[in-house]
Design a protein around this motif. Structure first.
Motif, mmCIF file in Angstrom:
data_model
loop_
_atom_site.group_PDB
_atom_site.id
_atom_site.type_symbol
_atom_site.label_atom_id
_atom_site.label_comp_id
_atom_site.label_asym_id
_atom_site.label_seq_id
_atom_site.Cartn_x
_atom_site.Cartn_y
_atom_site.Cartn_z
ATOM 1 N N LYS A 65 42.497 30.902 47.627
ATOM 2 C CA LYS A 65 42.870 29.433 47.667
ATOM 3 C C LYS A 65 44.266 29.401 48.166
ATOM 4 C CE LYS A 65 39.461 28.885 43.876
ATOM 5 N NZ LYS A 65 39.517 28.661 42.672
ATOM 6 N N SER A 66 44.730 28.241 48.511
ATOM 7 C CA SER A 66 46.039 27.835 49.155
ATOM 8 C C SER A 66 47.045 28.102 47.696
ATOM 9 C CB SER A 66 46.207 26.408 49.669
ATOM 10 O OG SER A 66 45.915 25.302 48.663
ATOM 11 N N THR A 67 48.130 28.204 47.806
ATOM 12 C CA THR A 67 49.001 28.038 46.571
ATOM 13 C C THR A 67 49.052 26.929 45.892
ATOM 14 O OG1 THR A 67 50.631 29.715 48.407
ATOM 15 C CG2 THR A 67 51.572 28.792 45.988
ATOM 16 N N PHE A 68 49.024 25.967 46.568
ATOM 17 C CA PHE A 68 49.055 24.681 45.585
ATOM 18 C C PHE A 68 47.878 24.533 44.704
ATOM 19 C CE2 PHE A 68 51.950 23.703 49.377
ATOM 20 C CZ PHE A 68 53.089 23.427 48.614
ATOM 21 N N LYS A 69 46.603 24.630 45.423
ATOM 22 C CA LYS A 69 45.174 24.430 44.640
ATOM 23 C C LYS A 69 45.317 25.714 43.479
ATOM 24 C CE LYS A 69 40.819 23.270 45.527
ATOM 25 N NZ LYS A 69 40.504 22.239 45.998
ATOM 26 N N ALA A 70 45.705 26.946 43.823
ATOM 27 C CA ALA A 70 45.669 27.931 42.697
ATOM 28 C C ALA A 70 46.506 27.588 41.602
ATOM 29 C CB ALA A 70 46.150 29.343 43.482
ATOM 30 N N VAL A 71 47.736 26.887 41.922
ATOM 31 C CA VAL A 71 48.656 26.642 40.875
ATOM 32 C C VAL A 71 48.116 25.575 40.157
ATOM 33 C CG1 VAL A 71 50.859 25.528 40.420
ATOM 34 C CG2 VAL A 71 50.896 27.610 42.039
ATOM 35 N N LYS A 72 47.499 24.456 40.513
ATOM 36 C CA LYS A 72 46.867 23.501 40.039
ATOM 37 C C LYS A 72 45.741 23.922 39.111
ATOM 38 C CE LYS A 72 45.326 18.869 41.044
ATOM 39 N NZ LYS A 72 44.828 17.857 41.966
ATOM 40 N N GLU A 73 44.915 24.762 39.462
ATOM 41 C CA GLU A 73 43.583 25.190 38.784
ATOM 42 C C GLU A 73 44.061 26.120 37.838
ATOM 43 O OE1 GLU A 73 40.909 27.079 41.362
ATOM 44 O OE2 GLU A 73 40.233 25.046 42.267
ATOM 45 N N ASN A 74 45.087 26.802 38.035
ATOM 46 C CA ASN A 74 45.733 27.846 37.012
ATOM 47 C C ASN A 74 46.253 27.055 35.835
ATOM 48 O OD1 ASN A 74 44.669 30.218 37.792
ATOM 49 N ND2 ASN A 74 46.497 30.759 39.034
ATOM 50 N N ALA A 75 46.941 25.762 36.264
ATOM 51 C CA ALA A 75 47.457 25.122 35.107
ATOM 52 C C ALA A 75 46.384 24.428 34.392
ATOM 53 C CB ALA A 75 48.510 24.021 36.049
ATOM 54 N N VAL A 76 45.338 23.916 35.032
ATOM 55 C CA VAL A 76 44.388 23.255 34.130
ATOM 56 C C VAL A 76 43.569 24.202 33.246
ATOM 57 C CG1 VAL A 76 42.066 22.157 34.476
ATOM 58 C CG2 VAL A 76 43.944 21.436 35.847
ATOM 59 N N LYS A 77 43.337 25.406 33.862
ATOM 60 C CA LYS A 77 42.629 26.596 33.008
ATOM 61 C C LYS A 77 43.572 27.054 31.765
ATOM 62 C CE LYS A 77 39.826 28.762 36.647
ATOM 63 N NZ LYS A 77 39.691 30.083 37.442
ATOM 64 N N GLY A 78 44.855 27.161 32.281
ATOM 65 C CA GLY A 78 45.943 27.610 30.977
ATOM 66 C C GLY A 78 46.013 26.272 30.163
ATOM 67 N N ASN A 79 45.946 25.146 30.449
ATOM 68 C CA ASN A 79 45.771 24.080 29.378
ATOM 69 C C ASN A 79 44.631 24.117 28.549
ATOM 70 O OD1 ASN A 79 46.771 21.717 28.072
ATOM 71 N ND2 ASN A 79 45.935 20.382 29.621
ATOM 72 N N GLN A 80 43.722 24.467 29.196
ATOM 73 C CA GLN A 80 42.417 24.416 28.564
ATOM 74 C C GLN A 80 42.247 25.707 27.568
ATOM 75 O OE1 GLN A 80 39.098 25.026 31.249
ATOM 76 N NE2 GLN A 80 37.469 24.874 29.782
ATOM 77 N N LYS A 81 42.677 26.762 27.828
ATOM 78 C CA LYS A 81 42.666 27.879 27.179
ATOM 79 C C LYS A 81 43.536 27.841 25.936
ATOM 80 C CE LYS A 81 39.754 30.735 29.107
ATOM 81 N NZ LYS A 81 38.647 31.148 28.674
ATOM 82 N N VAL A 82 44.877 26.778 26.059
ATOM 83 C CA VAL A 82 45.744 26.596 24.930
ATOM 84 C C VAL A 82 45.070 25.718 24.003
ATOM 85 C CG1 VAL A 82 47.817 25.316 24.331
ATOM 86 C CG2 VAL A 82 47.676 27.016 26.209
ATOM 87 N N MET A 83 44.263 24.832 24.571
ATOM 88 C CA MET A 83 43.355 23.951 23.741
ATOM 89 C C MET A 83 42.367 24.794 22.839
ATOM 90 S SD MET A 83 44.911 21.100 23.734
ATOM 91 C CE MET A 83 46.136 19.913 24.684
ATOM 92 N N GLU A 84 41.649 25.356 23.722
ATOM 93 C CA GLU A 84 40.580 26.224 22.844
ATOM 94 C C GLU A 84 41.186 27.175 21.856
ATOM 95 O OE1 GLU A 84 38.686 28.669 25.749
ATOM 96 O OE2 GLU A 84 37.611 26.831 26.795
#
Length: 184
Positions: A65-84
């Motif tokens: 993926k492009s850098t911007f899209k990868a950073v955005k998805e990883n931020a969403v996944k990281g936020n989800q994992k923190v909430m979990e």
């Protein structure tokens, strides 16, 4: 007694004819011909075709993926994992409170930590069919053509005709003659 007799001797006239045939000759000189063909005027305007290929969906499906899209998805996944993680810690805290009711929360926590669920695996390097989008806009050629008429200059030459008329010569070849004799 003898009777006198008349004796006649005649000769007819004869004519002679001499003929000379007529003579004619015709010569046709070639015409002078000059042809000039100016070049035609042709103008062409070309609009090139345009091919657009969008393979971003295929790259994303292969996890490239492009850098911007990868950073955005990883931020969403990281936020989800923190909430979990927060939810898990809160749930474990609630289970620890229930120790007074006779539940052994430490054993349950240890079982979950020792046997985590199997992660989902999938082949991710093969994109789905038709994930590469193509669009083609055809080109256009505009041709303008202007013909030019040829320039023809012809000089006609008249034929050369020579004519000698025929002739007929008539002559008297033998004169007519009449001879009369009196014979006694």
């Amino acid at each position: 007694m003898r009777i006198p007799q008349i004796q006649m001797e005649s000769q007819q006239a004869k004519i002679s004819m001499q003929t000379m045939n007529a003579r004619q000759s015709i010569q046709q000189p070639q015409a002078d011909l000059r042809i000039e063909q100016p070049k035609a005027v042709m103008k062409m305007r070309t609009t090139p075709g345009k091919l657009t290929i969008d393979q971003s969906q295929a790259w994303e499906e292969m996890n490239v993926k492009s850098t911007f899209k990868a950073v955005k998805e990883n931020a969403v996944k990281g936020n989800q994992k923190v909430m979990e993680g927060i939810a898990r810690v809160a749930q474990e805290g609630d289970e620890m409170i229930e120790i007074q009711n006779g539940q052994n929360a430490y054993v349950e926590h240890a079982k979950r930590q020792a046997n985590p669920p199997m992660p989902e695996t999938n082949i991710t390097w093969i994109p789905s069919p038709f994930s590469v989008k193509t669009h083609y806009q055809p080109g256009h050629v505009d041709i303008q053509f202007q013909p030019r008429k040829p320039s023809i200059d012809a000089t006609v030459r008249k034929p050369v005709i020579q004519y000698a008329p025929g002739d007929v010569q008539i002559q008297l070849a033998q004169r007519n003659h009449l001879k009369i004799d009196l014979i006694k």
